[in-house]
Structure formats: C-alpha cells, structure tokens
Scaffold this active site. Structure first.
Site, short mmCIF file in Angstrom:
data_model
loop_
_atom_site.label_atom_id
_atom_site.label_comp_id
_atom_site.label_asym_id
_atom_site.label_seq_id
_atom_site.Cartn_x
_atom_site.Cartn_y
_atom_site.Cartn_z
N GLY A 260 45.41 39.09 69.59
CA GLY A 260 44.44 38.23 68.92
C GLY A 260 44.05 37.07 69.81
N GLY A 261 43.62 35.99 69.16
CA GLY A 261 43.18 34.81 69.90
C GLY A 261 44.29 34.22 70.74
N GLY B 294 24.59 37.22 104.11
CA GLY B 294 24.98 36.16 103.18
C GLY B 294 26.47 35.95 103.17
CB ALA B 295 29.27 38.31 103.52
C1 HXC Z 1 54.80 36.46 60.86
C2 HXC Z 1 55.60 38.14 62.13
C3 HXC Z 1 54.39 38.23 62.85
C4 HXC Z 1 53.36 37.33 62.50
C5 HXC Z 1 55.71 39.71 63.64
N1 HXC Z 1 56.38 39.09 62.68
N2 HXC Z 1 54.49 39.21 63.77
N3 HXC Z 1 55.79 37.27 61.16
N4 HXC Z 1 53.60 36.46 61.51
N5 HXC Z 1 52.21 37.33 63.14
C6 HXC Z 1 57.73 39.33 62.24
C7 HXC Z 1 57.88 40.66 61.55
O1 HXC Z 1 57.59 40.52 60.18
C8 HXC Z 1 59.35 40.95 61.80
O2 HXC Z 1 60.10 40.18 60.89
C9 HXC Z 1 59.60 40.36 63.16
O3 HXC Z 1 58.54 39.44 63.40
C10 HXC Z 1 59.54 41.40 64.26
O4 HXC Z 1 58.36 42.17 64.09
P1 HXC Z 1 58.36 43.76 64.15
O5 HXC Z 1 57.04 44.19 63.63
O6 HXC Z 1 59.57 44.28 63.49
O7 HXC Z 1 58.51 44.00 65.70
P2 HXC Z 1 57.82 45.10 66.61
O8 HXC Z 1 57.97 46.45 65.99
O9 HXC Z 1 58.39 44.89 67.96
O10 HXC Z 1 56.27 44.75 66.62
C11 HXC Z 1 55.85 43.54 67.16
C12 HXC Z 1 54.36 43.32 66.88
C13 HXC Z 1 54.10 43.49 65.35
C14 HXC Z 1 53.55 44.33 67.69
C15 HXC Z 1 54.02 41.92 67.37
O11 HXC Z 1 55.05 42.68 64.64
C16 HXC Z 1 52.73 43.07 64.98
O12 HXC Z 1 51.76 43.82 65.13
N6 HXC Z 1 52.61 41.83 64.45
C17 HXC Z 1 51.36 41.31 64.01
C18 HXC Z 1 50.50 40.99 65.19
C19 HXC Z 1 49.21 40.36 64.76
O13 HXC Z 1 48.27 41.03 64.35
N7 HXC Z 1 49.22 39.02 64.78
C20 HXC Z 1 48.10 38.24 64.38
C21 HXC Z 1 47.15 38.26 65.57
S1 HXC Z 1 45.78 37.30 65.25
P3 HXC Z 1 61.50 40.67 60.31
O14 HXC Z 1 61.88 39.61 59.36
O15 HXC Z 1 61.25 42.00 59.71
O16 HXC Z 1 62.40 40.76 61.50
C22 HXC Z 1 46.21 35.86 65.87
C23 HXC Z 1 45.18 34.87 65.65
C24 HXC Z 1 45.27 33.81 66.68
O17 HXC Z 1 47.21 35.64 66.41
C25 HXC Z 1 43.99 33.09 66.61
C26 HXC Z 1 43.83 32.12 67.68
C27 HXC Z 1 42.40 31.76 67.80
#
Ligand code: HXC
Length: 514
Positions: free
Chosen positions: A169-170, A404-405
């Site tokens: 994401g961001g 130019g280079a």
């Molecule tokens: C809260 C989160 C989290 C999140 C992971 N966890 N991402 N909790 N917010 N964004 C937690 C899970 O619930 C889990 O908790 C623990 O972290 C480990 O995650 P897993 O999924 O079990 O690990 P893994 O299989 O290794 O996968 C990792 C991952 C996946 C690929 C990062 O968790 C995932 O896809 N997360 C979401 C990613 C995402 O879409 N984020 C938002 C992006 S947008 P428990 O308690 O079960 O251990 C963004 C906007 C930013 O970031 C904007 C800026 C401009």
C-alpha cells in the site's frame, strides 16, 4: 525502592519480548530476524539507546482495548555505527504484524525530528503489514506524518530504508522517498497492491516474489538500490554504506588512511582499452584498479547496467563514481541509465561527496521506444543533475565521448573541475561511421568506388576527430594523461578540490524535469 526497580526491570523485559516467544519463533521460521536482533547486528555493540519503550496505542475498537504490547510494534532510538551516531527505527512484525498505528507513527516521527535537529542519519528497518486496519484513518494520517518528515529530511540527513518483510500500500512511499532501499531475497516485498488485487483489476496472475520481490525491484523497477541473500548480509552492508556518508548536508564524509605504496603507476591500465574502438571492455576492472583496496560499493548493480554508480575511496577520500559500461549496450545512455545516474549524482551533491566520472559513451540510445518513453525528458535529468552539482567533479574520458553524451557526462562546460582524457579518447559529435555517411554523402555516392571513398573519408575523420587533442587544444580537457598514472592524478585532484567552493543562484528550488 527495590520494588520500584523490579517493576521497571519487569516492564522493560516485557517490552523487549515484543509479541512473545511464539511470534518470534514464527518470524525466525520465515527466515526473518526479530526487530531487536536486527538492531544488534546493525549497530556498534552496546551502543543502542532506546526511547519510547512504554508507548501504547490508544485504540479501543475491535477489542484493541484488551491488546496492548509496550512499544506498539516498533523499536526506536539512537545508536552508533563505526562510532558515529544514527537514529533508527525497527518495526516489530510480532506485534500486530508491525502494522502502523497512530502511536507507532508518532514514535517514528519523534526520532526523525530528533535526527533532523541533531543532524544525524535515520535508518528505518521496515517489516509491516501497513496501516493498522483497526485504527482506520488515524493510521493513514500517521503515514502521512512520516511522508512529510521524510520529505523535509531529504537532502538534510541521509535516510536509509531496509525492507525486511512486507511493505504494501501507501507504506511503500516512505522508503521510496528515502535515499536508499535495501531488500532481502525471498523475504522482502514491496507493492502498491498485492497479487490478489492485481488479479481482480488486471486479471494477471503473479506471485508475491515476481510482483514485488527483491530481484524484481533490483533489476526491473529500480526501486531497490541493494539486494542481498539474507538479513545479516543486508545489515552489514548498511554499515558499509554509512562509512561513505557524512552525518548531514553540512558535514563532510570522513577520510581514512590509505596505503601510500598504492601510488605507483598501474601498468595494467595502459593496455586495458582494446585497440579496436568497437570492442567492449569491463569498466569495473578500471574502477577496481583505481580505487583504494579495489573496494567498490555498487548501487543499483542489477539495474540499467549500461551505467555504473557507487561509492569508493581514493587516497582515503570518499567519492561517488558514475561510469559508462562499454560491456553493456556499448555504454549507451538510455532512459533508465539516465534516471539512475541522475539520482545518484544528486545524492552525492546533496551530501558533499565528490564525483568521479569515467566516460566511454557512444551517445543516447536512438529509436521509437526511447523517444516515446521520453528519453529527452529523462536524459535531461542526468544533464540537470551534473549541471547543478557543486561538489568536486572530476572526469576521465577513457574512450568515446560522443555527441550530447559528451556534454552530459560532466564536461568542462557544465563545471567539471578537472577533465582528463586518456590517449585512447575520441571526442566528437558522433562516431566516425555515422559522421562520414552524413558529411561526405555526396562524395561517396558520386565516387567510382564508394567503398574505397568511404574508407578514405573514415581515415580522414578518425585522424582529425577520433582523439583527445582538439578538445585539449581548447582546454575542454585539462590534460591528456597516461592511463597508468590516473590513480595518482585523481588523488591529487580530489585533494586539491577539498577547498572548492561553488554556488548556484539563490532560488526556492530548481525544477528538474521529473
Ligand atoms: C492490523 C495486521 C495487519 C494490519 C497484519 N496484521 N497486517 N493487523 N493491521 N495491516 C496482523 C495479523 O492480523 C496477524 O495478527 C499478524 O499481524 C500477522 O499477520 P499474518 O497475516 O498472520 O502474517 P502473514 O501470513 O505473514 O502475512 C503478512 C501480510 C498479511 C502479507 C502482511 O498480514 C497482510 O496482507 N496484511 C494486510 C496488508 C494490507 O493490506 N495492509 C494495508 C495496506 S494499505 P495475529 O494476531 O493473528 O498474529 C496501507 C495504507 C497506507 O498500508 C496508506 C499510506 C498512504
């Protein structure tokens, strides 16, 4: 008093455990280190001073009021690398997947602001699931607060990012604004949207690794500047990079001692350029012969390999090297090479790192792909970067400096301080063949034997232009030097340039053709 001391020690011990032993084990099982282990490997032993260990999130939705981990998923503080100070943060994937809450963001912002006041680099070890989903917009705001600090700190203090896990994401934009991104093969991923969203939107099937793995970003997108096999190698190479950098834009890189006996002429250089001007050779061999201990930290080693950029020391002085690579696409400048070179030149200029340019370039790459892709716009970035750079700038033309280079690659006209050429240099508007076909078109087509006439004209052109002496007569090169003496010449030049002062006109900021 004992009770209070015990309470403090217990609290600290709890904070140090992150999400607990099981989560740490899961992290290890993925081939990743725990946030605190990474810090230990990165900084001088015993130098880490942690702050904000007791910070907790303030969220209450989705049961978060019952889940608190002191530190809230990021370890922050100050430490030393080779006895010089740095600020750092290390995201802890064992706590809510290292996701960024309001409090987590505040911790990062705090050390960034301190680093700016202190004039010391910031190193970010990123390993995070992105915005903490349960906190919603507050978390997005936290990212924006970081992006702003990254931008304000740009050019003030070096900012280094290691992506040691997911970065989605961001969230990718904070590392992207920083100066250098390190990634680890197989465990680091960066993308704006992951494979599932890609499938929905563009119907492409792509794996995590192909979409945003280290090798993809090192070779295809150019997002990653350095990639390594594992985290240990990555962290040790961050230490190495730091050794070439000053603490901030008002500081200078540190000099080290060097082996004075290495000032003898280097015979291999006298025969390194092939007799046939169209035969490639490896510019990295020249770099290795010129720099101290043959140690060259290449940046973007897998991307746009027709240009080479990286850090080295010469006579103990830290320098940035920008070199054409005749063994890849004949060292031609294309879009990617121009952007890669420009970014590096601007970094060095921002942080007082002198530039050495090794030039063997047949020109800009022609063709529709390049023209439609904007080679004019992108090529001008490199030109702009060299023009505006006020650090010491030394050029050595080893062979071709065409068109130019010639101008772009730190020519005298754009404030090259010392411009040298080897006797093998060819400085001209274009290569002999192309030139002869244009300027002697009529003579050749009207000749009884066009082939013979072409050869005659070629010989004439080569005699006249394919050498460094016309440029030397004008002072466009300061000297034509024996290749074997180049190392000594460069050391003397950079030493002399230590007191150089040059300035650009006062302005808000330039408008580099982005
Ligand atoms: C809260 C989160 C989290 C999140 C992971 N966890 N991402 N909790 N917010 N964004 C937690 C899970 O619930 C889990 O908790 C623990 O972290 C480990 O995650 P897993 O999924 O079990 O690990 P893994 O299989 O290794 O996968 C990792 C991952 C996946 C690929 C990062 O968790 C995932 O896809 N997360 C979401 C990613 C995402 O879409 N984020 C938002 C992006 S947008 P428990 O308690 O079960 O251990 C963004 C906007 C930013 O970031 C904007 C800026 C401009």
């Amino acid at each position: 008093m004992h009770d209070k001391t015990d309470e403090l020690l217990k609290k600290k011990e709890k904070a140090k455990q992150g999400g607990g032993p099981e989560k740490v084990k899961a992290q290890h099982d993925k081939g990743k280190l725990f946030a605190r282990e990474r810090i230990e490997l990165l900084v001088d032993e015993g130098s880490f001073e942690e702050i904000d260990m007791f910070v907790k999130h303030r969220a209450t939705d989705f049961g978060l009021n019952k889940q608190h981990y002191p530190g809230d998923g990021v370890v922050t503080g100050f430490a030393k690398i080779d006895a010089r100070p740095v600020a750092l943060f290390s995201q802890d994937f064992t706590v809510f997947g290292g996701s960024l809450s309001e409090a987590h963001a505040e911790k990062i912002v705090k050390i960034m602001e301190m680093a700016m006041k202190l004039g010391i680099p910031v190193i970010g070890l990123n390993d995070s699931g992105g915005a903490r989903i349960q906190e919603g917009v507050v978390s997005l705001g936290g990212y924006a607060d970081i992006f702003l600090r990254n931008t304000l700190a740009s050019g003030v203090i070096p900012q280094i990012s290691a992506v040691l896990g997911p970065c989605a994401g961001g969230a990718v934009y904070s590392p992207a604004i920083t100066d250098f991104i390190f990634m680890v093969k197989n465990t680091s991923h960066m993308f704006v949207t992951g494979p599932n969203v890609v499938k929905t939107v563009t119907h492409e099937d792509v794996t995590f690794e192909d979409l945003g793995g280290a090798e993809t970003h090192a070779a295809k997108s150019g997002v990653a500047h350095f990639i390594f096999e594992n985290e240990v190698e990555t962290l040790l190479n961050i230490r190495k990079l730091m050794s070439y950098l000053p603490l901030n834009f008002m500081d200078k890189p540190q000099d080290t001692s060097f082996d004075e006996s290495s000032l003898e002429p280097i015979k291999e250089l006298d025969t390194i350029i092939p007799a046939n001007p169209n035969k490639p050779y490896d510019m990295k061999e020249i770099i290795n012969l010129l720099v101290d201990e043959s140690e060259f930290l290449e940046v973007h080693a897998n991307y746009a390999q027709n240009i080479i950029v990286g850090f080295a020391r010469i006579g103990g002085m830290s320098i940035g090297i920008v070199a054409n690579q005749p063994s890849v696409l004949a060292g031609v400048l294309d879009i990617n090479a121009s952007v890669k070179g420009a970014r590096f030149v601007r970094f060095c200029d921002a942080f007082n790192i002198p530039l050495l340019v090794l030039e063997d370039v047949p020109g800009f790459l022609p063709g529709t792909e390049q023209e439609w892709g904007g080679i004019i716009r992108h090529g001008s970035k490199l030109l702009f970067a060299f023009c505006e750079a006020t650090v010491p700038k030394v050029t050595v033309i080893t062979r071709k400096a065409y068109g130019g280079a010639y101008d772009v690659m730190n020519s005298k006209h754009i404030r090259g301080d010392f411009n040298y050429a080897w006797p093998s240099a060819e400085i001209a508007v274009m290569g002999p063949k192309g030139a002869v076909e244009i300027i002697f078109k009529k003579e050749i087509s009207g000749a009884d034997d066009p082939q013979k006439e072409t050869e005659k004209k070629l010989a004439e052109y080569i005699e006249k232009f394919a050498n460094p002496y016309i440029a030397a007569e004008r002072g466009y090169v300061d000297d034509v030097i024996l290749p074997g003496e180049t190392r000594m010449k460069l050391i003397n030049s950079f030493k002399l340039l230590k007191t150089k002062v040059d300035k650009n006109p006062k302005k808000k900021h330039g408008n580099i053709p982005l």
